[in-house]
Design a protein around this motif. Structure first.
Motif, short mmCIF file in Angstrom:
data_model
loop_
_atom_site.label_atom_id
_atom_site.label_comp_id
_atom_site.label_asym_id
_atom_site.label_seq_id
_atom_site.Cartn_x
_atom_site.Cartn_y
_atom_site.Cartn_z
N TRP A 36 0.82 -1.20 0.00
CA TRP A 36 0.00 0.00 0.00
C TRP A 36 0.86 1.26 0.00
N LEU A 37 1.90 1.26 0.81
CA LEU A 37 2.77 2.44 0.88
C LEU A 37 3.50 2.67 -0.45
N MET A 38 3.89 1.59 -1.12
CA MET A 38 4.53 1.73 -2.43
C MET A 38 3.54 2.35 -3.43
N GLY A 39 2.32 1.87 -3.40
CA GLY A 39 1.30 2.43 -4.29
C GLY A 39 1.00 3.89 -3.99
N LEU A 40 0.90 4.21 -2.71
CA LEU A 40 0.62 5.60 -2.32
C LEU A 40 1.79 6.52 -2.63
N ALA A 41 3.01 6.03 -2.47
CA ALA A 41 4.19 6.83 -2.83
C ALA A 41 4.20 7.10 -4.33
N THR A 42 3.82 6.11 -5.12
CA THR A 42 3.75 6.29 -6.56
C THR A 42 2.68 7.32 -6.93
N LEU A 43 1.53 7.24 -6.28
CA LEU A 43 0.47 8.23 -6.53
C LEU A 43 0.91 9.63 -6.11
N ALA A 44 1.66 9.72 -5.01
CA ALA A 44 2.16 11.02 -4.57
C ALA A 44 3.13 11.60 -5.60
N ARG A 45 3.97 10.75 -6.19
CA ARG A 45 4.89 11.23 -7.23
C ARG A 45 4.11 11.71 -8.45
N LEU A 46 3.05 10.98 -8.81
CA LEU A 46 2.23 11.40 -9.94
C LEU A 46 1.54 12.73 -9.65
N LEU A 47 1.07 12.90 -8.43
CA LEU A 47 0.45 14.17 -8.04
C LEU A 47 1.45 15.31 -8.15
N LEU A 48 2.68 15.05 -7.77
CA LEU A 48 3.73 16.07 -7.88
C LEU A 48 3.96 16.45 -9.34
N VAL A 49 4.00 15.47 -10.22
CA VAL A 49 4.20 15.74 -11.64
C VAL A 49 3.01 16.53 -12.20
N VAL A 50 1.81 16.12 -11.85
CA VAL A 50 0.62 16.84 -12.31
C VAL A 50 0.66 18.29 -11.83
N SER A 51 1.06 18.49 -10.59
CA SER A 51 1.12 19.86 -10.06
C SER A 51 2.15 20.70 -10.81
N LEU A 52 3.24 20.09 -11.24
CA LEU A 52 4.23 20.83 -12.01
C LEU A 52 3.70 21.17 -13.40
N LEU A 53 2.87 20.31 -13.95
CA LEU A 53 2.33 20.56 -15.29
C LEU A 53 1.20 21.58 -15.30
N ILE A 54 0.40 21.63 -14.24
CA ILE A 54 -0.76 22.53 -14.25
C ILE A 54 -0.48 23.87 -13.59
N ALA A 55 0.62 24.02 -12.91
CA ALA A 55 0.92 25.29 -12.24
C ALA A 55 1.13 26.38 -13.28
N PRO A 56 0.56 27.56 -13.04
CA PRO A 56 0.75 28.65 -14.00
C PRO A 56 2.22 29.09 -14.09
N THR A 57 2.91 29.02 -12.99
CA THR A 57 4.33 29.32 -12.97
C THR A 57 5.01 28.41 -11.96
N LEU A 58 6.22 28.03 -12.24
CA LEU A 58 6.93 27.13 -11.34
C LEU A 58 7.67 27.90 -10.24
N ARG A 59 7.67 29.20 -10.33
CA ARG A 59 8.33 30.01 -9.31
C ARG A 59 7.47 30.16 -8.07
N ALA A 60 6.16 30.12 -8.24
CA ALA A 60 5.24 30.28 -7.10
C ALA A 60 4.89 28.92 -6.52
N ALA A 61 4.61 28.93 -5.23
CA ALA A 61 4.21 27.69 -4.56
C ALA A 61 2.83 27.26 -5.06
N HIS A 62 2.63 25.97 -5.13
CA HIS A 62 1.34 25.41 -5.55
C HIS A 62 0.94 24.38 -4.51
N PRO A 63 -0.32 24.40 -4.04
CA PRO A 63 -0.74 23.46 -2.98
C PRO A 63 -0.56 21.99 -3.36
N LEU A 64 -0.85 21.64 -4.61
CA LEU A 64 -0.70 20.24 -5.02
C LEU A 64 0.76 19.82 -5.02
#
Length: 87
Positions: A36-64
């Motif tokens: 379960w932890l391996m799966g959740l860690a993988t999902l967390a990494r995917l969430l991080l990638v999605v947040s980098l792709l949808i953020a208007p700018t990478l200089r500002a903090a994004h909650p995701l």
């Protein structure tokens, strides 16, 4: 995200570390919790990638980005504890 920033370099360095944790734990008949932890860690990494792709700018903090990074580190820490307990 420029490659010299702390956020990018620390995230890039953590991905191979997670891969090694997955391999070490997976080679020892992992418990249900470890799987379960391996799966959740993988999902967390995917969430991080999605947040980098949808953020208007990478200089500002994004909650995701924060949630993805913090979850990655938390699940990684739990996996380290499980690995230490299995030795």
């Amino acid at each position: 995200c420029d490659w010299s920033s702390d956020v990018c370099s620390s995230d890039l360095e953590f991905a191979p570390f997670l891969a090694v944790l997955f391999l070490l734990l997976g080679a020892r008949e992992p418990s249900t919790l470890a799987l379960w932890l391996m799966g959740l860690a993988t999902l967390a990494r995917l969430l991080l990638v999605v947040s980098l792709l949808i953020a208007p700018t990478l200089r500002a903090a994004h909650p995701l980005r924060f949630i993805g990074a913090a979850s990655t580190y938390a699940f990684g820490a739990w996996l380290c504890v499980l690995l230490a307990l299995s030795v």
